[in-house]
Design a protein around this motif. Structure first.
Motif, mmCIF file in Angstrom:
data_model
loop_
_atom_site.group_PDB
_atom_site.id
_atom_site.type_symbol
_atom_site.label_atom_id
_atom_site.label_comp_id
_atom_site.label_asym_id
_atom_site.label_seq_id
_atom_site.Cartn_x
_atom_site.Cartn_y
_atom_site.Cartn_z
ATOM 1 N N LYS A 154 102.403 43.083 -10.594
ATOM 2 C CA LYS A 154 104.030 43.090 -11.018
ATOM 3 C C LYS A 154 104.443 41.978 -11.381
ATOM 4 O O LYS A 154 104.464 40.929 -10.811
ATOM 5 N N ASP A 162 107.354 46.883 -12.282
ATOM 6 C CA ASP A 162 107.481 46.345 -10.511
ATOM 7 C C ASP A 162 106.152 46.901 -10.029
ATOM 8 O O ASP A 162 106.959 47.332 -8.665
ATOM 9 N N GLU A 164 101.880 47.577 -10.121
ATOM 10 C CA GLU A 164 99.984 46.619 -10.244
ATOM 11 C C GLU A 164 99.744 47.719 -11.740
ATOM 12 O O GLU A 164 99.800 48.725 -11.537
#
Length: 446
Positions: A154, A162, A164
């Motif tokens: 992130k 916000d 992965e």
């Protein structure tokens, strides 16, 4: 659709793998190679993509470009007249133009390029990673031959990221590189010969790196190249409930280039990275690719700032060029491309890459043991960060490795370097992993 190996596929692989003879060669430089304008080819037999997933009927699938040249052709290349230390951006752009020429028209199917053929390294289709008999590995997908890269944590690429991100890539080599791949992999019914990993001067490889990040997460990807790829919906090695692959949209974020150039005295290689900038004024995707930097050595004697976080210019580094205009700023237009991290100590790395490594240090550690075990590429333990990166790890992983195939030792084990080619070392690892797995299946009667 996820599928198990068919009996026929397993039988074919067994025939190939168990007919192998041990053939790891003595390490010799690539001297005595004949040069001629004529190129002949080997037979195409290596798998193209992961067999656990079956493409829809009628789809034009990825095909491994594997008609490797059997003779080496010596050419003069346009970047050889450019001093990469004095004009790094011109050098990079000249190489990128060479890589793109003829490939845009054929959607990067290297064997169909009408100007010059490009070649893939074999055995990146299956790395043998399974969980409860379910494949969770990085092997090539069937649409474009992309292999899975490191997932991006992130907020590493953009302040709005916000979640992965999943990253996938495909790389190719020009004819001199293809020649060497064919020497290492003479045929699927022979064990590979890592000692023949001696890429000749003029070898070029490039890699297109895509992310599944959307424009809401990475705004500067606006109007970039989009492909469909058969990939995971999330990181299969983490707590991801759905570990199957589906056809999803990926967006071009990064392009890496690597050039065998004898003017890089310590390593023999020059590495460069571009990233996409959707705010750029260029007319095409390729015109909007911005140089991140160029590197021809590790600056292995410079430990300054190895514990410093973020993206910055380390003025003590003398073996790389870093584009300062991409350094992240709180006031920077969020629709413009920027970097939140460089490599360790301010060394060159792309936005997708591991921030406690660097392009050239990672590739310099590409090597494999006689059992097919690869050398660690860096200190990538979960507990390792920039703040606690040790001097011992820096000395180990940021040393300048000579080009060619060499014997190095790590924890009393001998490894053969594969001349900065992770695609070769990873392929050899995958080959032996699959060979051992098939031996176990045969032993168990499966």
């Amino acid at each position: 659709m996820k599928q198990k190996f068919s009996f026929l596929s397993t039988l074919i692989l067994l025939i190939i793998l168990f007919s192998c003879k041990q053939s790891i060669q003595n390490i010799n430089p690539s001297k005595g190679i004949s040069t001629t304008k004529k190129i002949t080819y080997t037979q195409s037999l290596f798998p193209s993509y992961n067999a656990n997933y079956t493409p829809p009927s009628g789809m034009k699938t990825f095909e491994l470009s594997q008609d490797y040249p059997k003779t080496l052709v010596v050419e003069n290349y346009p970047w050889q007249s450019i001093d990469f230390k004095k004009e790094p951006e011109l050098y990079m752009q000249t190489v990128l133009n060479y890589c793109l020429k003829g490939n845009l028209e054929v959607d990067f199917r290297g064997q169909e390029n009408k100007i010059r053929k490009w070649y893939h390294a074999p055995w990146l289709d299956d790395d043998g990673k399974y969980l409860n008999k379910e494949y969770i590995g990085n092997g090539r997908e069937y649409i474009h031959g992309l292999t899975r890269e490191f997932a991006t944590p992130k907020y590493k690429i953009h302040d709005q990221q916000d979640i992965e991100l999943e990253n996938w890539a495909v790389g190719m080599y020009n004819a001199p590189g293809g020649y060497t791949i064919g020497q290492v992999w003479p045929a699927p019914n022979h064990n590979p010969a890592p000692g023949k990993s001696n890429f000749p001067e003029g070898t070029v490889s490039f890699k297109l790196l895509f992310t599944d990040g959307t424009l809401s997460k990475v705004p500067f990807l606006k109007n970039t190249l989009e492909w469909k790829a058969n990939i995971y919906s999330c990181n299969p090695n983490a707590e991801c409930t759905d570990k199957t692959r589906t056809d999803r949209t990926v967006r071009l974020l990064q392009i890496d280039i690597a050039i065998k150039d004898k003017r890089a005295l310590k390593t023999g290689w020059v590495y460069g990275t571009f990233m996409y900038d959707g705010s750029g004024k260029g007319k095409t995707v390729w015109d909007r690719m911005v140089p991140v930097g160029l590197s021809w050595g590790n600056d292995s004697g410079i430990t300054k700032d190895i514990h410093r976080d973020g993206a910055f210019i380390n003025e003590e580094l003398k073996e790389s060029f870093i584009n300062a205009s991409l350094i992240h700023s709180e006031k920077k237009d969020k629709t413009a491309a920027y970097l939140k991290y460089h490599g360790l100590g301010g060394r060159l790395n792309g936005p997708i890459d591991n921030s406690i490594s660097s392009c050239i240090s990672c590739h310099g550690n590409a090597s494999v043991s006689s059992k097919g075990v690869t050398l660690p590429l860096g200190d990538f333990k979960a507990s390792t960060t920039r703040l606690n990166y040790s001097p011992e790890s820096f000395k180990q992983f940021f040393m300048d490795v000579p080009s060619g195939a060499n014997i190095i030792k790590f924890k009393e084990e001998e490894y053969t370097t594969t001349d900065y080619s992770l695609q070769i070392s990873t392929g050899i690892r995958n080959y032996y992993v699959n060979k051992r797995a098939l031996a176990n299946r045969l032993k168990q009667g499966n």
